[in-house]
Scaffold this active site. Sequence first.
Site, PDB file in Angstrom:
ATOM      1  N   GLY A  80       0.811  -1.219   0.000  1.00  0.00           N
ATOM      2  CA  GLY A  80       0.000   0.000   0.000  1.00  0.00           C
ATOM      3  C   GLY A  80       0.841   1.264   0.000  1.00  0.00           C
ATOM      4  N   THR A  81       1.894   1.287   0.797  1.00  0.00           N
ATOM      5  CA  THR A  81       2.720   2.502   0.899  1.00  0.00           C
ATOM      6  C   THR A  81       3.300   2.861  -0.469  1.00  0.00           C
ATOM      7  OG1 THR A  81       3.264   1.951   3.172  1.00  0.00           O
ATOM      8  CG2 THR A  81       4.734   3.511   2.060  1.00  0.00           C
ATOM      9  N   ASN A 157      -8.029   3.608   8.718  1.00  0.00           N
ATOM     10  CA  ASN A 157      -7.391   2.446   9.342  1.00  0.00           C
ATOM     11  C   ASN A 157      -7.583   2.354  10.850  1.00  0.00           C
ATOM     12  OD1 ASN A 157      -5.516   4.693   8.489  1.00  0.00           O
ATOM     13  ND2 ASN A 157      -4.367   3.856  10.197  1.00  0.00           N
ATOM     14  N   GLN A 187      -7.552  -0.522   3.416  1.00  0.00           N
ATOM     15  CA  GLN A 187      -8.368  -1.198   4.425  1.00  0.00           C
ATOM     16  C   GLN A 187      -9.722  -1.632   3.851  1.00  0.00           C
ATOM     17  OE1 GLN A 187      -7.684  -2.009   7.625  1.00  0.00           O
ATOM     18  NE2 GLN A 187      -5.717  -0.973   7.844  1.00  0.00           N
ATOM     19  N   ALA A 208      -2.147  -6.652  -0.316  1.00  0.00           N
ATOM     20  CA  ALA A 208      -2.642  -8.024  -0.079  1.00  0.00           C
ATOM     21  C   ALA A 208      -2.732  -8.374   1.400  1.00  0.00           C
ATOM     22  CB  ALA A 208      -1.724  -9.028  -0.780  1.00  0.00           C
ATOM     23  N   HIS A 209      -1.830  -7.806   2.224  1.00  0.00           N
ATOM     24  CA  HIS A 209      -1.717  -8.347   3.585  1.00  0.00           C
ATOM     25  C   HIS A 209      -2.829  -7.906   4.530  1.00  0.00           C
ATOM     26  CE1 HIS A 209       0.008  -4.939   6.048  1.00  0.00           C
ATOM     27  NE2 HIS A 209       0.309  -4.472   4.856  1.00  0.00           N
ATOM     28  N   THR A 243      11.842  -6.868 -11.210  1.00  0.00           N
ATOM     29  CA  THR A 243      11.243  -8.144 -11.632  1.00  0.00           C
ATOM     30  C   THR A 243      10.011  -8.445 -10.778  1.00  0.00           C
ATOM     31  OG1 THR A 243      13.436  -8.914 -12.227  1.00  0.00           O
ATOM     32  CG2 THR A 243      11.730 -10.601 -12.005  1.00  0.00           C
ATOM     33  N   CYS A 332       3.379   7.679  23.768  1.00  0.00           N
ATOM     34  CA  CYS A 332       3.798   8.407  24.958  1.00  0.00           C
ATOM     35  C   CYS A 332       5.147   9.042  24.677  1.00  0.00           C
ATOM     36  CB  CYS A 332       3.930   7.429  26.111  1.00  0.00           C
ATOM     37  SG  CYS A 332       4.610   8.179  27.577  1.00  0.00           S
TER      38      CYS A 332
HETATM   39  N1  PLP Z   1      -3.176   2.849   3.995  1.00  0.00           N
HETATM   40  C1  PLP Z   1      -3.848   2.344   5.031  1.00  0.00           C
HETATM   41  C2  PLP Z   1      -5.230   2.848   5.307  1.00  0.00           C
HETATM   42  C3  PLP Z   1      -3.273   1.371   5.843  1.00  0.00           C
HETATM   43  O1  PLP Z   1      -3.948   0.888   6.889  1.00  0.00           O
HETATM   44  C4  PLP Z   1      -1.966   0.919   5.540  1.00  0.00           C
HETATM   45  C5  PLP Z   1      -1.298  -0.073   6.388  1.00  0.00           C
HETATM   46  O2  PLP Z   1      -1.422  -0.046   7.598  1.00  0.00           O
HETATM   47  C6  PLP Z   1      -1.306   1.462   4.425  1.00  0.00           C
HETATM   48  C7  PLP Z   1      -1.956   2.428   3.683  1.00  0.00           C
HETATM   49  C8  PLP Z   1       0.056   0.998   4.026  1.00  0.00           C
HETATM   50  O3  PLP Z   1      -0.023  -0.290   3.444  1.00  0.00           O
HETATM   51  P1  PLP Z   1       1.241  -1.271   3.440  1.00  0.00           P
HETATM   52  O4  PLP Z   1       1.422  -1.743   4.847  1.00  0.00           O
HETATM   53  O5  PLP Z   1       0.862  -2.392   2.519  1.00  0.00           O
HETATM   54  O6  PLP Z   1       2.403  -0.505   2.943  1.00  0.00           O
END
Ligand code: PLP
Length: 394
Positions: A80-81, A157, A187, A208-209, A243, A332
């Site tokens: 996702g990132t 999230n 999400q 995917a995760h 790749t 904290c």
């Molecule tokens: N966007 C949201 C809403 C997420 O919850 C997350 C992961 O926690 C990400 C993006 C980032 O995804 P990834 O962990 O696959 O890089």
Amino acid sequence: MTLDSAHDAPRPLYLDHGGTTPLDPGVLAGLVERLSWPLGNPNAAHGPGTRARRLLEDARRTLSEHLGGRPEELVFTSGGTESITLAVRGCTAASPGRIALGATEHSSTRTAVESMAEQGWAVDTIPVTATGLITASALADTLRPDTRIVCLMLAQNEIGTITDIAALAPVVRRLAPRSKLVVDAVQAFTKVPFRVSSLGADCVAVTAHKMHGPLGIGALWTRAPLKPLFKGGGQERGQRGGTQPAVLAWAFAEAARAAAADTDACHRMAALRDALVAEVLAVLPDATLTGEPPGPSRLPNNAHLCIPGLPSEPLINALAEVGVCASAGAACSTGKFRVSPTLQALGRRAEEGAFVRLTVGRFTRPDELPEAARRLAACVNALRPAYAGRLTAR
Ligand code: PLP
């Protein structure tokens, strides 16, 4: 703190599916099998390469069907990132403009946007309601004719609030017609019904995760070709060098297929989540649910609770010790407690208590929930005396 005897580690109760999810057993079996196949580089012309290419392109087709787009619009990434960063950085014009960013966006989006700000882009934050919703009027007030990128998330999230992207996209088109709409569906995918073709977005990021697939693979649906973050050998139609991991792509597509085939999954998760909240409220009656009430504007698997009288971090640590996997949106620092940027955007304060996210998954069992609530209450009751009158804001 332990609740069971010193020799018996407590049975782990995994309620952090918002963090990551265990692999679907069918996906795991297929993944292990395919890892032993003699596959080559999917860009090679020989037999093993051709077989890997077929696996990759079949996965692209399957995943595109589940997302509601076309295979040629899908770019495989590492997660996702990377997908979000590619969308934000890859669709930018040559000269800096303005970016509008939802106030509760994930840190992956915020940091991608911050890096654009370092290059002269101006950033406007779209405020949210006390439950994390973005209204059409808040969006309209934030957009400018020179807004070039708008970042919104389909499902938040931490608190699980669902944004009605299809309703907001026309506002973007009307008031910032030259902008790209980048949507984080990390999400949401498999938990919120949507088709990329009718969402009104330009880019949609998934991973995917979060849906019982493997770590290390994500995808970006993009209406128009993007500038790559790294060119490498020009893979993914020149949009993402490197790749491609054909077996991971297969596992991602298979996880999407398995989630869609489990047609009752969202109802089941919502029922589990509701049962969990009821169990918690039975033992901690002063706890409250953060965000939208259960229903169409909340992820079916998300419970986010505020528990008065103690801070988040010690509670999360105590829960980890007793085998309850949960997460918090707070940290904290130098003895003062502060809430996450998301909770700050909702106007929540650290003095209110501990904020705990409990997220169920497709394989969570109902019998885990009373036990999780019992352990949560034991941790809260053990910690509260130590924090009586000590919660201060940063
Ligand atoms: N966007 C949201 C809403 C997420 O919850 C997350 C992961 O926690 C990400 C993006 C980032 O995804 P990834 O962990 O696959 O890089």
